[in-house]
Enzyme design. Structure first.
Site, PDB file in Angstrom:
ATOM      1  N   ASN A 143       0.884  -1.167   0.000  1.00  0.00           N
ATOM      2  CA  ASN A 143       0.000   0.000   0.000  1.00  0.00           C
ATOM      3  C   ASN A 143       0.920   1.215   0.000  1.00  0.00           C
ATOM      4  OD1 ASN A 143      -1.760   2.073   0.455  1.00  0.00           O
ATOM      5  ND2 ASN A 143      -2.399   1.401   2.509  1.00  0.00           N
ATOM      6  N   TRP A 144       1.022   1.822  -1.166  1.00  0.00           N
ATOM      7  CA  TRP A 144       1.973   2.941  -1.298  1.00  0.00           C
ATOM      8  C   TRP A 144       1.466   4.220  -0.618  1.00  0.00           C
ATOM      9  CZ3 TRP A 144       4.253   3.038  -6.988  1.00  0.00           C
ATOM     10  CH2 TRP A 144       5.032   1.885  -7.172  1.00  0.00           C
ATOM     11  N   LYS A 145       0.168   4.230  -0.253  1.00  0.00           N
ATOM     12  CA  LYS A 145      -0.439   5.435   0.341  1.00  0.00           C
ATOM     13  C   LYS A 145      -0.190   6.633  -0.585  1.00  0.00           C
ATOM     14  CE  LYS A 145      -0.181   3.197   4.762  1.00  0.00           C
ATOM     15  NZ  LYS A 145      -0.092   3.258   6.203  1.00  0.00           N
ATOM     16  N   GLY A 175       2.508   2.315  10.768  1.00  0.00           N
ATOM     17  CA  GLY A 175       3.472   3.408  10.643  1.00  0.00           C
ATOM     18  C   GLY A 175       4.191   3.765  11.940  1.00  0.00           C
ATOM     19  N   GLU A 192      -6.824   4.713   7.788  1.00  0.00           N
ATOM     20  CA  GLU A 192      -6.587   6.142   7.494  1.00  0.00           C
ATOM     21  C   GLU A 192      -7.800   6.755   6.798  1.00  0.00           C
ATOM     22  OE1 GLU A 192      -2.864   5.502   5.492  1.00  0.00           O
ATOM     23  OE2 GLU A 192      -1.958   4.962   7.410  1.00  0.00           O
ATOM     24  N   GLU A 238      -5.307  -4.937  10.432  1.00  0.00           N
ATOM     25  CA  GLU A 238      -4.308  -3.896  10.672  1.00  0.00           C
ATOM     26  C   GLU A 238      -4.604  -3.183  11.989  1.00  0.00           C
ATOM     27  OE1 GLU A 238      -2.342  -2.650   6.717  1.00  0.00           O
ATOM     28  OE2 GLU A 238      -4.019  -1.310   7.065  1.00  0.00           O
ATOM     29  N   GLY A 255       2.916  -1.035   4.168  1.00  0.00           N
ATOM     30  CA  GLY A 255       3.014   0.390   3.867  1.00  0.00           C
ATOM     31  C   GLY A 255       4.462   0.768   3.598  1.00  0.00           C
ATOM     32  N   GLY A 256       5.100   1.356   4.581  1.00  0.00           N
ATOM     33  CA  GLY A 256       6.464   1.883   4.455  1.00  0.00           C
ATOM     34  C   GLY A 256       7.443   0.965   3.736  1.00  0.00           C
ATOM     35  N   SER A 294       3.454  -2.132  10.243  1.00  0.00           N
ATOM     36  CA  SER A 294       4.900  -2.214  10.450  1.00  0.00           C
ATOM     37  C   SER A 294       5.481  -3.584  10.109  1.00  0.00           C
ATOM     38  CB  SER A 294       5.270  -1.817  11.884  1.00  0.00           C
ATOM     39  OG  SER A 294       4.847  -0.486  12.145  1.00  0.00           O
ATOM     40  N   HIS A 299      -9.486   1.297   4.692  1.00  0.00           N
ATOM     41  CA  HIS A 299      -8.226   1.439   5.439  1.00  0.00           C
ATOM     42  C   HIS A 299      -8.455   2.364   6.634  1.00  0.00           C
ATOM     43  CE1 HIS A 299      -4.130   2.540   6.457  1.00  0.00           C
ATOM     44  NE2 HIS A 299      -3.749   1.448   5.839  1.00  0.00           N
TER      45      HIS A 299
HETATM   46  P1  13P Z   1       3.079   0.404   7.617  1.00  0.00           P
HETATM   47  O1  13P Z   1       3.579  -0.892   7.011  1.00  0.00           O
HETATM   48  O2  13P Z   1       3.808   1.608   7.121  1.00  0.00           O
HETATM   49  O3  13P Z   1       2.965   0.312   9.098  1.00  0.00           O
HETATM   50  O4  13P Z   1       1.589   0.592   7.054  1.00  0.00           O
HETATM   51  C1  13P Z   1       0.702  -0.453   7.172  1.00  0.00           C
HETATM   52  C2  13P Z   1      -0.517  -0.119   6.415  1.00  0.00           C
HETATM   53  O5  13P Z   1      -1.267   0.764   6.783  1.00  0.00           O
HETATM   54  C3  13P Z   1      -0.768  -0.880   5.179  1.00  0.00           C
HETATM   55  O6  13P Z   1      -2.042  -0.630   4.698  1.00  0.00           O
END
Ligand code: 13P
Length: 256
Positions: free
Chosen positions: A13-15, A177, A101, A171, A238-239, A217, A99
């Site tokens: 998930n590149w956000k 994050g 967010e 999640e 994500g990251g 994470s 998600h």
């Molecule tokens: P991180 O891997 O950056 O914690 O993000 C997880 C996430 O929200 C994937 O959708």
């Protein structure tokens, strides 16, 4: 993982990261690295404006492209929104729905998540439905109550034969994050709980074929242990999905 019953899926998930040119560059870098990934499906959920570039760059590889959101209506006066049909027409295969967010910053609710799941399935997109508890909910001991509610409402009106197209991502909000990953047993416990809920709703056969990812994470170091758990069938990353080497190591861990 349990490859006998269900597919392992590693999704990035590149956000809100990467321009179209950066998208091309990262996918070109990933393609040869991921060529050996036999045992898992690989998905990159990129920003809407990067989708065309991503699809073109990923052509001929095993990388599928996903979106990070979509609207639940077919079309109409919804300024700034993107429909499921617009996504499938480009060649998009997956869409992240709900998600945390989006729930936190864009007022998504379990009800809008449900409408989006229904529309995604109708359009032929595989929804990656995100569920997860806040730290307060965990501390109050209501993690599973919350997750079960999210799962049940997300699936309202979803027929049994459609269930295997739905992917869940557990999640925990406190792990996103933050660098604070859930322990493998905490993560597995909730993923198992999601499957129990699916079993109650759809029966054992249907429940065991659903892919349930962990996200929060996940990285090159902890992926192998998380993926070794009985009910964690992949990751939503994500990251660590923004760096070719890290993401490749996670995919490799899923291929062990
Ligand atoms: P991180 O891997 O950056 O914690 O993000 C997880 C996430 O929200 C994937 O959708």
């Amino acid at each position: 993982m349990n490859r006998r019953y269900r597919k392992t899926i590693i999704a990035g998930n590149w956000k809100m990261n990467k321009t179209a040119s950066e998208t091309r560059a990262l996918i070109e870098e990933l393609k040869p690295l991921l060529a050996k990934a036999k045992w898992c499906d690989v998905v990159l959920c990129v920003p809407f404006v990067d989708i065309s570039a991503a699809i073109k760059a990923a052509k001929g590889s095993k990388i599928a492209i996903g979106a990070q959101n979509m609207h639940f209506e077919k079309s109409g006066a919804f300024t700034g929104e993107v429909s499921a049909d617009m996504l499938t027409d480009l060649g998009v295969k997956y869409a992240i729905i709900g998600h945390s967010e989006r729930r936190q910053y864009f007022n998504e609710t379990d009800e809008t998540v449900n409408k989006k799941v229904i529309k995604a399935l109708e359009a032929g997109l595989r929804p990656i439905v995100c569920v997860g508890e806040s730290i307060e909910q965990r501390d109050q001991g209501v993690t599973m109550d919350n997750i079960r509610m999210q799962v049940k409402i997300a699936l309202k009106g979803v027929a049994a034969k459609e269930l295997k197209k739905v992917v869940f991502a557990y999640e925990p909000i406190w792990a996103i994050g933050t660098g604070r990953t859930a322990t493998s047993s905490q993560a597995n416990e909730v993923c198992e709980g999601v499957r129990t809920c699916l079993r109650e709703l759809y029966g054992a056969r249907a429940a065991r074929s659903v892919t349930i990812q962990y996200g929060g994470s996940m990285n090159a170091k902890n992926a192998a242990e998380l993926l070794a758990q009985t009910d964690i069938d992949g990751g939503l990353i994500g990251g660590a999905s923004l760096k070719a080497a890290d993401f490749t190591q996670i995919v490799e861990a899923a291929n062990q």
